[in-house]
Design a protein around this motif. Structure first.
Motif, PDB file in Angstrom:
ATOM      1  N   ILE A   1      10.022   2.913  -5.037  1.00 35.78           N
ATOM      2  CA  ILE A   1      10.805   1.783  -4.693  1.00 35.78           C
ATOM      3  C   ILE A   1      10.428   0.562  -3.766  1.00 35.78           C
ATOM      4  CG2 ILE A   1      12.899   2.159  -3.143  1.00 35.78           C
ATOM      5  CD1 ILE A   1      13.288   0.387  -6.949  1.00 35.78           C
ATOM      6  N   ALA A   2       9.717   1.373  -3.026  1.00 31.14           N
ATOM      7  CA  ALA A   2       8.634   0.711  -1.812  1.00 31.14           C
ATOM      8  C   ALA A   2       7.701  -0.471  -2.453  1.00 31.14           C
ATOM      9  CB  ALA A   2       8.216   1.541  -0.997  1.00 31.14           C
TER      10      ALA A   2
ATOM     11  N   VAL B   1       8.260  -2.123  -4.848  1.00 31.17           N
ATOM     12  CA  VAL B   1       8.678  -3.391  -5.266  1.00 31.17           C
ATOM     13  C   VAL B   1       8.605  -4.496  -4.333  1.00 31.17           C
ATOM     14  CG1 VAL B   1      10.779  -4.482  -6.026  1.00 31.17           C
ATOM     15  CG2 VAL B   1      10.460  -2.440  -6.740  1.00 31.17           C
ATOM     16  N   THR B   2       8.382  -4.130  -3.020  1.00 30.95           N
ATOM     17  CA  THR B   2       8.274  -5.006  -1.689  1.00 30.95           C
ATOM     18  C   THR B   2       6.778  -5.041  -1.258  1.00 30.95           C
ATOM     19  OG1 THR B   2      10.488  -4.269  -1.120  1.00 30.95           O
ATOM     20  CG2 THR B   2       9.299  -5.385   0.490  1.00 30.95           C
ATOM     21  N   TYR B   3       6.100  -3.976  -1.031  1.00 28.36           N
ATOM     22  CA  TYR B   3       4.743  -4.194  -0.456  1.00 28.36           C
ATOM     23  C   TYR B   3       3.975  -4.540  -1.505  1.00 28.36           C
ATOM     24  CZ  TYR B   3       3.437   0.690  -2.337  1.00 28.36           C
ATOM     25  OH  TYR B   3       3.147   1.620  -2.858  1.00 28.36           O
ATOM     26  N   GLU B   4       2.858  -5.149  -0.699  1.00 27.69           N
ATOM     27  CA  GLU B   4       1.842  -5.589  -1.595  1.00 27.69           C
ATOM     28  C   GLU B   4       2.206  -6.966  -2.478  1.00 27.69           C
ATOM     29  OE1 GLU B   4      -0.816  -3.803  -0.538  1.00 27.69           O
ATOM     30  OE2 GLU B   4      -1.810  -5.822  -0.751  1.00 27.69           O
ATOM     31  N   GLY B   5       3.196  -7.556  -1.825  1.00 29.97           N
ATOM     32  CA  GLY B   5       3.870  -8.759  -2.421  1.00 29.97           C
ATOM     33  C   GLY B   5       5.302  -8.548  -2.989  1.00 29.97           C
TER      34      GLY B   5
ATOM     35  N   THR C   1      10.829  10.790  -4.113  1.00 32.09           N
ATOM     36  CA  THR C   1      10.127  10.063  -5.086  1.00 32.09           C
ATOM     37  C   THR C   1      10.769   8.661  -5.304  1.00 32.09           C
ATOM     38  OG1 THR C   1       9.432  12.214  -6.052  1.00 32.09           O
ATOM     39  CG2 THR C   1       9.156  10.200  -7.410  1.00 32.09           C
ATOM     40  N   TYR C   2      12.150   8.510  -5.325  1.00 28.38           N
ATOM     41  CA  TYR C   2      12.433   7.164  -5.492  1.00 28.38           C
ATOM     42  C   TYR C   2      12.268   6.218  -4.106  1.00 28.38           C
ATOM     43  CZ  TYR C   2      15.925   3.392  -5.831  1.00 28.38           C
ATOM     44  OH  TYR C   2      16.627   2.130  -5.936  1.00 28.38           O
TER      45      TYR C   2
ATOM     46  N   PHE D   1       8.160   6.867   2.881  1.00 27.84           N
ATOM     47  CA  PHE D   1       6.911   6.586   3.681  1.00 27.84           C
ATOM     48  C   PHE D   1       7.166   7.092   5.254  1.00 27.84           C
ATOM     49  CE2 PHE D   1       4.005   3.146   1.754  1.00 27.84           C
ATOM     50  CZ  PHE D   1       4.569   3.189   0.664  1.00 27.84           C
ATOM     51  N   GLN D   2       7.745   8.300   5.477  1.00 34.23           N
ATOM     52  CA  GLN D   2       8.047   8.549   6.853  1.00 34.23           C
ATOM     53  C   GLN D   2       6.739   9.091   7.345  1.00 34.23           C
ATOM     54  OE1 GLN D   2      10.628   7.591   7.573  1.00 34.23           O
ATOM     55  NE2 GLN D   2      12.262   8.206   5.885  1.00 34.23           N
ATOM     56  N   THR D   3       5.586   9.549   6.626  1.00 31.62           N
ATOM     57  CA  THR D   3       4.532  10.070   7.187  1.00 31.62           C
ATOM     58  C   THR D   3       3.552   8.935   7.168  1.00 31.62           C
ATOM     59  OG1 THR D   3       4.123  11.346   5.276  1.00 31.62           O
ATOM     60  CG2 THR D   3       4.873  12.699   6.936  1.00 31.62           C
ATOM     61  N   ALA D   4       3.877   7.797   6.734  1.00 29.57           N
ATOM     62  CA  ALA D   4       2.808   6.651   6.691  1.00 29.57           C
ATOM     63  C   ALA D   4       2.682   6.224   7.753  1.00 29.57           C
ATOM     64  CB  ALA D   4       3.114   5.461   5.616  1.00 29.57           C
ATOM     65  N   ASN D   5       3.451   6.478   8.947  1.00 30.69           N
ATOM     66  CA  ASN D   5       3.093   5.998  10.341  1.00 30.69           C
ATOM     67  C   ASN D   5       2.966   4.464  10.333  1.00 30.69           C
ATOM     68  OD1 ASN D   5       0.451   6.305  12.813  1.00 30.69           O
ATOM     69  ND2 ASN D   5       2.705   6.789  12.989  1.00 30.69           N
TER      70      ASN D   5
END
Ligand SMILES: CCCCC/C=C\C/C=C\C/C=C\C=C\C(=O)SCCNC(=O)CCNC(=O)[C@H](O)C(C)(C)COP(=O)(O)OP(=O)(O)OC[C@H]1O[C@@H](n2cnc3c(N)ncnc32)[C@H](O)[C@@H]1OP(=O)(O)O
Ligand SMILES: Cc1cc2nc3c(=O)[nH]c(=O)nc-3n(C[C@H](O)[C@H](O)[C@H](O)COP(=O)(O)OP(=O)(O)OC[C@H]3O[C@@H](n4cnc5c(N)ncnc54)[C@H](O)[C@@H]3O)c2cc1C
Length: 662
Positions: free
Chosen positions: A423-424, A426-430, A418-419, A240-244
């Motif tokens: 894997i993010a 698993v955490t975001y959106e609950g 891609t990993y 998510f480096q470019t998700a800002n």
């Protein structure tokens, strides 16, 4: 020259072996031949834009450059979408071409994925009319700002405050503590000028729970934060480096009354609070995105599987038989065991997503008619499928990466990134456990209803059947395995319920008993998800319109999924179903037979995901299999290879060596 002639000969041979029509699979996976054509046509249009190509791999850019390049490409991509819509009078077809352009995550993801949907889902018709045209045309850019430094899961505990001032008919936004600062929202760092802020509503000193508000946080011309707004970026992450992703705090920041999204609850001019019919409808965007994440899991599993299977067909290492040439690593059964489950799971998630999407659409339709009966089932199902598919998909991507040996560790394989991205989820959106516990609440209620002989919702109705069928012998068929997973879920739901009862009999209150039983409750939810995934995917395969050749292979994949998980969870099955050790031995043999049966079609199956080289973005996974050439070509792009002698030699190495001589 055709593509085939340029291909690595191993891949040419693999494709010749395929027993089904790959184009038929592509059309089935994406819905129809027309859908495939339209998607490819749109992908072509995007890839034709020269400015969208990167001069050097993103890994060589600084954090800042990477973000700026991401924004640059996101704006060009946005133009392509707009032009397509203008020309065809409809949105572009579902596609993953953003991956080919923004290799990581777009800084506009939250604008499109949550800001716009929240206005559409939580706004009144007037609010939609005011903001949707501006947001959809990108006159304003927004995000969804809910999570804070101190709270993400427990959203009733959010500390951002919106106090209504009836004199000015405004809300005053404040973040009174450090922990109340918003933390994580995508695009917030430096991209957006608006956001949906989820805050605690206070009127006349009385709390009315959390509600969504629209706040403009940056000036539209200068992009400077408005007075009373403290905003910035949270720094590098695993992906998510470019998700800002950013942080945000308000200091007596005023927004007009009309900026509270009031489809559900309202605040009238005089400060009267009008409660909505169900306060959980405020959480609607999250439910929608959780459903979408199940579809994303299918994509990420497909992407990793395509890279690893093609690489494994090209890579030769060691011998199976001393007398024969070095084997393709794909011929090792252990390699097939690592990879084919990723191929199979992608299909399972895809079918589960399509099934969930239908459930979501039905419930939304019912809600528009003020009918809420099926909302709890939707919430419970979206929670557990999102939780289980994201964790499994993350593990599958990692397994694919490991299966590529050392080259899987190269950034240019695209498997590490891609990993990080998969894997993010698993955490975001609950967070996973938290969502599984939500499903467990539903399962406990369903169980109590089952005990009273009540009719249960479709997704849990198997609990009633399992109650009746507990004495029936095990059947080593796909249908028998599906039933077996339902028995496991039944057994775990029952055991968790009885554990809660046990603690309560010992004098604990319900909350403490719940906490003491929560490991079991989570496992019950996982088992429930597995039962759904097995049932839905097996039914989808059985009812598919595929030709006999393709149908045979899809059934093998679905059976592989069922058998893999039977063997992985054999302890549970022995505990809660009538499976015997002999049945497990038969299934172990069947699993090995399935790997061998799928092997000749492995490359055809990943070709069937129809992921272009630009989307795969991998030295290991390209269609032509030029693995070693690409690894070297990419290595040569390293800035360290642009000079024969690096300055560090003169600055550090040479002095060190000279000192050593003294
Ligand atoms: C369309 C394609 C989309 C593809 C993807 C596109 C974009 C991707 C976008 C973004 C990805 C990147 C960024 C990610 C963004 C984010 O992460 S945004 C922040 C997300 N945050 C969360 O998900 C927080 C998780 N927490 C919660 O949801 C709730 O706090 C939780 C449900 C855990 C608990 O809530 P609470 O108010 O405490 O409830 P209770 O436990 O007390 O339960 C009360 C009852 O309410 C029911 N319920 C809870 N949630 C819902 C719901 N959403 N809908 C319906 N009902 C709900 C719950 O079951 C309880 O019912 P009972 O009392 O048992 O009957
Ligand atoms: C890449 C990424 C992008 C994101 N984007 C956004 C965004 O755009 N907008 C936004 O608002 N948010 C965003 N988030 C935030 C995300 O939604 C939260 O991180 C997530 O909901 C989890 O909340 P948390 O961080 O508070 O975890 P916590 O709840 O603190 O979890 C930590 C641990 O505590 C456990 N735990 C917590 N509560 C319970 C409980 N009740 N029972 C048992 N165990 C519990 C969890 O299981 C976990 O093991 C993003 C996060 C990531 C990683």
């Amino acid at each position: 020259m055709s593509t085939e002639t340029k291909c690595n000969p191993d891949l040419v041979r693999e494709r010749a072996k395929c027993t089904f029509d790959v184009n038929e699979l592509i059309n089935l996976f994406y819905g129809s031949e027309k859908a495939t054509k339209e998607r490819r046509h749109f992908e072509d249009a995007v890839l034709a834009v020269k400015e969208l190509k990167d001069a050097i791999p993103e890994e060589y850019l600084s954090h800042k450059e990477r973000y700026e390049n991401g924004v640059r490409k996101a704006t060009i991509l946005r133009d392509v979408y707009r032009d397509y819509k203008a020309k065809h009078n409809r949105d572009p077809p579902p596609n993953q071409i953003t991956k080919a352009v923004i290799k990581d995550i777009s800084p506009f993801l939250l604008h499109n994925g949550m800001f716009v949907p929240t206005i559409a889902g939580q706004g009144t018709p007037e609010q939609q009319a005011e903001w949707l045209p501006k947001a959809e045309s990108m006159q304003i850019i927004g995000t969804y700002a809910q999570t804070e430094l101190g709270h993400g899961s427990f959203i009733r505990g959010l500390e951002t405050i919106a106090t209504y001032d009836p004199k000015t008919e405004e809300f005053v936004l404040n973040n009174p503590t450090l922990t109340s600062f918003k933390w994580w929202p995508g695009g917030l760092g430096s991209t957006v000028n608006h956001c949906v802020v989820v805050a605690q509503l206070y009127i006349n000193g009385k709390s009315h729970g959390i509600h969504p508000f629209i706040a403009q946080i940056r000036d539209l011309d200068t992009h400077k934060p408005l007075p009373g707004v403290k905003v910035g970026e949270i720094g590098p992450k695993m992906g998510f480096q470019t998700a800002n992703n950013g942080f945000l705090g308000f200091d007596n920041f005023r927004i007009p009354r009309k900026n509270m999204l009031m489809k559900n609850a309202q605040v009238l001019k005089d400060g009267t609070f009008v409660k909505g019919i169900n306060e959980k409808l405020t959480y609607g965007t999250m439910v929608m995105v959780r459903v979408g994440i199940v579809g994303d899991c299918s994509f990420y599993a497909a992407l990793a599987a395509t890279i690893a299977v093609r690489y494994s067909a090209v890579r030769h290492q060691s011998h199976i038989k001393a007398s024969e040439p070095e084997a393709q690593i794909l011929d090792y059964l252990t390699q097939q065991h690592k990879l084919f489950i990723a191929v199979a799971s992608s299909h399972v998630y895809r079918n589960a997503y399509l099934w969930m999407e239908k459930m979501y659409t039905n419930v939304m339709k019912e809600l528009s008619q003020d009918k809420q009966d099926n909302l709890p089932e939707l919430h419970a199902t979206a929670c557990c499928l999102k939780a289980v598919c994201s964790r499994d998909a993350g593990s599958l991507v990692e397994e694919c990466r490991l299966a590529c040996g050392g080259h899987g560790y190269m950034a240019s394989s695209n498997l590490p990134l891609t990993y990080g991205v998969t894997i993010a989820a698993v955490t975001y959106e609950g967070e996973r456990t938290v969502l599984l516990l939500q499903t467990a609440r539903y399962l406990m209620k369903a169980w109590m209803a089952a005990l009273k002989g009540k009719v249960l919702s479709p997704s849990v109705s198997y609990l009633l059947n399992s109650l009746k069928e507990s004495k029936k012998p095990w059947q080593n068929t796909p249908e028998g395995i599906v039933k077996g997973f339902q028995h496991v879920s039944f057994g775990k739901v029952k055991a968790a319920y009885e554990t809660i009862q046990k603690y309560m009999k010992q004098g604990k209150d319900y909350e403490d008993a719940w906490n003491l039983a929560s490991v079991q409750l989570v496992k019950a939810s996982e088992a429930h998800s597995r039962a759904i995934l097995c049932e839905v995917s097996w039914e989808a395969v059985c009812s598919s319109s595929a030709s006999p050749n393709l149908s045979r292979v899809l059934q093998q994949l679905a059976q592989l999924y069922l058998t893999y998980w039977t063997l992985e969870t054999s302890g549970d099955l022995l505990l809660y179903s009538n499976i015997t050790k002999d049945d497990l031995i038969i299934l172990r043999d069947k699993y090995e037979e399935l790997l061998v049966a799928i092997r000749p079609n492995a490359v055809g199956l990943v070709d069937g995901f129809d992921l272009r080289d630009e989307i795969l973005n991998s030295t290991l996974g390209s269609y032509d299999g030029r693995v070693y050439e690409r690894l070297m070509e990419e290595a040569l792009k390293s800035p360290l290879n642009q000079e024969t002698v690096n300055s560090s030699f003169h600055k550090y190495l040479k002095p060190m060596m000279e000192k050593a001589k003294l």
